[in-house]
Scaffold this motif. Structure first.
Motif, PDB file in Angstrom:
ATOM      1  N   ILE A  67      -2.982   9.272   1.962  1.00 35.43           N
ATOM      2  CA  ILE A  67      -1.715   8.982   2.004  1.00 35.43           C
ATOM      3  C   ILE A  67      -1.076   7.795   1.214  1.00 35.43           C
ATOM      4  CG2 ILE A  67      -0.321   7.232   3.770  1.00 35.43           C
ATOM      5  CD1 ILE A  67      -1.716   7.918   5.736  1.00 35.43           C
ATOM      6  N   LEU A 113       3.018   8.445  -1.356  1.00 36.65           N
ATOM      7  CA  LEU A 113       3.215   7.058  -1.447  1.00 36.65           C
ATOM      8  C   LEU A 113       3.364   6.855  -3.268  1.00 36.65           C
ATOM      9  CD1 LEU A 113       2.744   4.447   1.403  1.00 36.65           C
ATOM     10  CD2 LEU A 113       4.759   6.105   0.595  1.00 36.65           C
ATOM     11  N   LEU A 146       5.410   6.878  -9.530  1.00 36.85           N
ATOM     12  CA  LEU A 146       4.680   5.071 -10.137  1.00 36.85           C
ATOM     13  C   LEU A 146       3.860   5.634 -11.290  1.00 36.85           C
ATOM     14  CD1 LEU A 146       4.865   3.311  -7.146  1.00 36.85           C
ATOM     15  CD2 LEU A 146       7.096   3.872  -7.955  1.00 36.85           C
ATOM     16  N   LYS A 173       3.349   2.823 -12.974  1.00 33.10           N
ATOM     17  CA  LYS A 173       2.091   2.013 -13.436  1.00 33.10           C
ATOM     18  C   LYS A 173       1.253   1.706 -11.709  1.00 33.10           C
ATOM     19  CE  LYS A 173       5.698  -1.353 -12.100  1.00 33.10           C
ATOM     20  NZ  LYS A 173       7.264  -0.450 -12.189  1.00 33.10           N
ATOM     21  N   LEU A 184      -1.387  -0.939  -8.353  1.00 33.89           N
ATOM     22  CA  LEU A 184      -1.256  -0.953  -6.114  1.00 33.89           C
ATOM     23  C   LEU A 184      -1.529   0.059  -5.404  1.00 33.89           C
ATOM     24  CD1 LEU A 184       1.850  -1.811  -5.597  1.00 33.89           C
ATOM     25  CD2 LEU A 184       2.912   0.175  -6.347  1.00 33.89           C
ATOM     26  N   LEU A 223      -4.185  -1.801  -4.035  1.00 34.24           N
ATOM     27  CA  LEU A 223      -3.619  -3.042  -2.897  1.00 34.24           C
ATOM     28  C   LEU A 223      -2.852  -2.786  -1.876  1.00 34.24           C
ATOM     29  CD1 LEU A 223      -2.805  -5.987  -3.672  1.00 34.24           C
ATOM     30  CD2 LEU A 223      -0.384  -5.323  -3.876  1.00 34.24           C
ATOM     31  N   LEU A 224      -2.249  -1.025  -1.365  1.00 30.54           N
ATOM     32  CA  LEU A 224      -1.843  -0.538  -0.522  1.00 30.54           C
ATOM     33  C   LEU A 224      -2.986  -0.042   0.255  1.00 30.54           C
ATOM     34  CD1 LEU A 224       0.477   1.321  -2.095  1.00 30.54           C
ATOM     35  CD2 LEU A 224       1.245  -0.818  -1.139  1.00 30.54           C
ATOM     36  N   PRO A 270      -6.740  -2.426   1.941  1.00 33.40           N
ATOM     37  CA  PRO A 270      -6.936  -3.604   3.539  1.00 33.40           C
ATOM     38  C   PRO A 270      -6.810  -2.268   5.002  1.00 33.40           C
ATOM     39  CG  PRO A 270      -4.803  -4.428   2.080  1.00 33.40           C
ATOM     40  CD  PRO A 270      -5.009  -2.977   2.001  1.00 33.40           C
ATOM     41  N   LEU A 271      -6.033  -0.858   4.396  1.00 34.08           N
ATOM     42  CA  LEU A 271      -6.705  -0.459   5.262  1.00 34.08           C
ATOM     43  C   LEU A 271      -7.407  -0.309   5.655  1.00 34.08           C
ATOM     44  CD1 LEU A 271      -3.225   1.644   4.666  1.00 34.08           C
ATOM     45  CD2 LEU A 271      -3.513  -0.180   6.023  1.00 34.08           C
ATOM     46  N   VAL A 290     -10.415  -1.195   5.545  1.00 34.86           N
ATOM     47  CA  VAL A 290     -10.951  -2.921   6.768  1.00 34.86           C
ATOM     48  C   VAL A 290     -12.370  -2.534   7.773  1.00 34.86           C
ATOM     49  CG1 VAL A 290     -11.459  -5.252   7.615  1.00 34.86           C
ATOM     50  CG2 VAL A 290      -9.387  -5.061   5.324  1.00 34.86           C
ATOM     51  N   ALA A 331       4.336  11.695   2.954  1.00 36.22           N
ATOM     52  CA  ALA A 331       5.441  10.648   1.559  1.00 36.22           C
ATOM     53  C   ALA A 331       4.696  11.295   0.434  1.00 36.22           C
ATOM     54  CB  ALA A 331       3.860  10.602   1.320  1.00 36.22           C
ATOM     55  N   ILE A 336      -5.228 -10.433   7.178  1.00 35.13           N
ATOM     56  CA  ILE A 336      -5.362  -9.007   6.501  1.00 35.13           C
ATOM     57  C   ILE A 336      -4.186  -8.322   6.733  1.00 35.13           C
ATOM     58  CG2 ILE A 336      -5.788  -6.116   6.945  1.00 35.13           C
ATOM     59  CD1 ILE A 336      -8.766  -7.778   7.604  1.00 35.13           C
ATOM     60  N   MET A 377      -1.225  -6.776   3.857  1.00 37.87           N
ATOM     61  CA  MET A 377      -0.564  -5.337   4.778  1.00 37.87           C
ATOM     62  C   MET A 377       1.179  -6.028   4.059  1.00 37.87           C
ATOM     63  SD  MET A 377      -2.155  -3.740   6.586  1.00 37.87           S
ATOM     64  CE  MET A 377      -1.998  -3.079   8.148  1.00 37.87           C
ATOM     65  N   GLY A 433       1.748  -5.762   0.453  1.00 38.20           N
ATOM     66  CA  GLY A 433       1.703  -4.121   0.228  1.00 38.20           C
ATOM     67  C   GLY A 433       2.724  -3.577   0.269  1.00 38.20           C
ATOM     68  N   LEU A 468       5.379  -2.239  -2.880  1.00 33.26           N
ATOM     69  CA  LEU A 468       5.013  -0.320  -2.871  1.00 33.26           C
ATOM     70  C   LEU A 468       6.920  -0.830  -2.858  1.00 33.26           C
ATOM     71  CD1 LEU A 468       4.080   1.933  -2.916  1.00 33.26           C
ATOM     72  CD2 LEU A 468       4.688   2.503  -0.366  1.00 33.26           C
ATOM     73  N   PHE A 516       9.532   0.203  -7.429  1.00 27.55           N
ATOM     74  CA  PHE A 516      10.389   1.862  -7.193  1.00 27.55           C
ATOM     75  C   PHE A 516      12.036   1.094  -7.763  1.00 27.55           C
ATOM     76  CE2 PHE A 516       7.948   4.084  -4.232  1.00 27.55           C
ATOM     77  CZ  PHE A 516       7.722   5.334  -4.634  1.00 27.55           C
ATOM     78  N   ALA A 544       9.538   5.042   1.227  1.00 25.93           N
ATOM     79  CA  ALA A 544       7.785   4.779   0.975  1.00 25.93           C
ATOM     80  C   ALA A 544       7.032   3.684   1.578  1.00 25.93           C
ATOM     81  CB  ALA A 544       7.403   4.416  -0.357  1.00 25.93           C
ATOM     82  N   VAL A 585       6.897   4.614   5.194  1.00 27.02           N
ATOM     83  CA  VAL A 585       6.135   5.181   5.179  1.00 27.02           C
ATOM     84  C   VAL A 585       4.751   3.872   5.328  1.00 27.02           C
ATOM     85  CG1 VAL A 585       3.646   7.019   4.905  1.00 27.02           C
ATOM     86  CG2 VAL A 585       6.696   6.941   4.151  1.00 27.02           C
ATOM     87  N   LEU A 586       4.627   3.365   4.437  1.00 27.54           N
ATOM     88  CA  LEU A 586       3.606   1.997   4.455  1.00 27.54           C
ATOM     89  C   LEU A 586       3.125   1.675   5.638  1.00 27.54           C
ATOM     90  CD1 LEU A 586       0.737   1.706   2.996  1.00 27.54           C
ATOM     91  CD2 LEU A 586       2.419  -0.209   2.001  1.00 27.54           C
ATOM     92  N   ASN A 606      -3.161   0.769  11.979  1.00 27.98           N
ATOM     93  CA  ASN A 606      -4.120  -0.104  11.481  1.00 27.98           C
ATOM     94  C   ASN A 606      -4.116  -1.120  12.500  1.00 27.98           C
ATOM     95  OD1 ASN A 606      -5.793   2.297   9.807  1.00 27.98           O
ATOM     96  ND2 ASN A 606      -6.096  -0.379   8.762  1.00 27.98           N
ATOM     97  N   ILE A 630      -8.122  -3.009  13.147  1.00 30.07           N
ATOM     98  CA  ILE A 630      -8.153  -4.197  12.220  1.00 30.07           C
ATOM     99  C   ILE A 630      -8.191  -5.426  13.281  1.00 30.07           C
ATOM    100  CG2 ILE A 630      -7.688  -5.423  10.706  1.00 30.07           C
ATOM    101  CD1 ILE A 630      -6.149  -3.813   9.211  1.00 30.07           C
TER     102      ILE A 630
END
Lengths: 223, 246
Positions: free
Chosen positions: A149, A153, A157, A159, A163, A166-167, A170-171, A173, A217, B134, B138, B141, B145, B149, B158, B161-162, B169, B173
């Motif tokens: 995912i 996303l 990009l 760069k 990133l 970074l995204l 956390p997911l 964990v 995505a 956390i 998020m 993040g 994101l 763009f 985008a 979606v995140l 999540n 968590i």
């Protein structure tokens, strides 16, 4: 028809991966090196290493999976075959699932193969080792699924690399917590089916939802 | 039934709506926040165990509760944007994220300040602290994101979606860290049945909670207005607005 397409994608991915053997080896080398850094950094005491072992191996797995993840859709996006894929009648979510599966095979299964070596490095007991292998087997597909995912996303990009981590970190964990909890329980000779069941539940949830989210995505990134 | 909502897919309408609602939120926010905080910090009884240090809860508790609710609001906006393809909802995601991140930061900071005298340490890897940290990541993040763009419309989608992946999540968590380790005291306000807190302390707390809610709404509306202006600069109505005001 769809099955044919999917198996063709899978074959092409495998072929590409095995033509570039050095790239195939790099994540494993990175993984072993990260693990080797820990005894140097925190001291070589066998008990300390045993206590940290599961966490260290899981964190190294996360990091080496991230290295390979970046490539997941990048080449297809760059050469336009992703766009062709969207135009074809093959569902994009199945395409994403196949890509994730081949990522798992190429960059995470080798980790499982070298894991006995690491168990020796970090002084794990036999019980802990088997628990670790089980958590890796159940948990590591989640890395590819959730990672997909994030990659979808950020694929458009320039760069995206930092990133992406970074995204995604956390997911990851819950995965880390449940996996290391399962190994810790095994170290104390306690039953760890509860943690393993939770991991499996997360895997099923991700298996159902992650391909759909990835497909959406990818569409956002392509537009 | 939902037809009255359709005009709000237009940015101009949403901007106007924010403009009309703004005073109705901003003034009560100021009122509730000042009375609630002054009442709590100066007049409410001190905690019998923790003394005056516990007064920080009048800031800590509302911001901690609302850091989560703000995430829920952002995720709802993301869902609306994704399902009905409403651009203004995607803009709202981008507008809510920084406000939520600030709330989370306030909760973490006041928690650390409260933890130092009570637990003897600024930080422990406790369930609530970890999940709040956390949550902050998020939010960051989602913001990162969005800003990565060049095409902001694509970026907002985008980020949506995140945000939605994050909302699946978040409970995971939350419970994973809860089972993992815990030191933070249990909930005394947000639970079923009677709250386990004295009425003299409950009222200022509720008042400042309401104040925080209204403040967040005000801030979100302001950032949303900014977002709309920034993204719709080329539209005639924005140019007219800019000329009329300056």
């Amino acid at each position: 028809m769809v099955m044919q397409q999917l198996s063709a994608i899978f074959k092409r991915d495998m072929l590409l991966a095995f033509r570039q053997r050095s790239e195939l080896l790099q994540p494993i080398l990175f993984f072993v090196l990260v693990i080797a850094l820990f005894p140097l950094g925190v001291g070589p005491g066998p008990e300390l290493l045993q206590k940290m072992g599961a966490g260290v191996i899981w964190i190294a797995t996360l990091l080496s999976a991230l290295l390979g993840l970046e490539r997941l859709f990048r080449d297809d996006f760059a050469d336009g075959s992703l766009e062709q894929q969207m135009l074809s009648d093959c569902p994009l979510s199945l395409y994403a699932l196949i890509k994730m599966f081949s990522h798992w095979l190429v960059s995470i299964v080798p980790v499982l193969v070298v894991s006995p070596l690491l168990a020796v490095f970090l002084n794990l007991t036999v019980d802990m080792y088997w628990a670790l292998v089980l958590t890796l087997l159940i948990g590591s597909p989640l890395l590819s699924l959730i990672g997909g995912i994030g990659v979808a996303l950020t694929v458009g990009l320039r760069k995206g690399g930092v990133l992406l981590s970074l995204l995604l970190l956390p997911l990851f964990v819950p995965l880390l917590i449940f996996a290391t909890a399962a190994v810790d329980a095994a170290a104390l000779q306690l039953p760890n089916t509860g943690q393993l069941a939770l991991l499996a539940a997360l895997l099923l949830l991700a298996l159902g939802l992650a391909p759909l989210a990835t497909a959406y995505a990818l569409k956002v990134s392509q537009s | 039934m939902w037809k009255w909502l359709h005009p709000y897919a237009k940015t101009e309408k949403v901007y106007g709506l924010c403009q009309t609602l703004l005073p109705w939120f901003a003034l009560p926010a100021l009122l509730c926040l000042t009375t609630g905080l002054i009442w709590g910090l100066a007049f409410a009884p001190a905690d019998y165990q923790q003394g005056d240090a516990a007064r920080i809860m009048y800031i800590h508790v509302p911001s901690a509760i609302l850091s989560m609710s703000t995430y829920a609001a952002m995720a709802i906006a993301a869902l609306v944007g994704m399902v009905w393809q409403i651009r203004t909802a995607d803009m709202a995601v981008a507008a809510i994220a920084p406000v939520g991140a600030i709330m989370t930061f306030i909760a973490l900071f006041t928690g650390a300040v409260w933890g130092k005298p009570m637990w003897g340490t600024w930080w422990v890897w406790d369930a609530r602290l970890t999940s709040e940290l956390i949550l902050l990541f998020m939010y960051l993040g989602v913001m990162a994101l969005y800003h990565a763009f060049d095409d902001k419309q694509q970026g907002a989608k985008a980020a949506g979606v995140l945000a939605l992946v994050g909302v699946i999540n978040l409970p995971i968590i939350h419970y994973s860290v809860e089972w993992w380790n815990t030191l933070h005291q249990g909930a005394s306000l947000m639970k079923l049945g009677k709250p386990s807190i004295e009425a003299d302390m409950l009222w200022p707390l509720l008042l400042s909670l309401l104040g925080f809610v209204l403040t967040i709404a005000t801030l979100v509306m302001l950032t949303l207005q900014n977002e709309i202006i920034r993204r719709e600069l080329h539209r005639p109505w924005v140019q007219k607005l800019a000329q009329g005001k300056s």
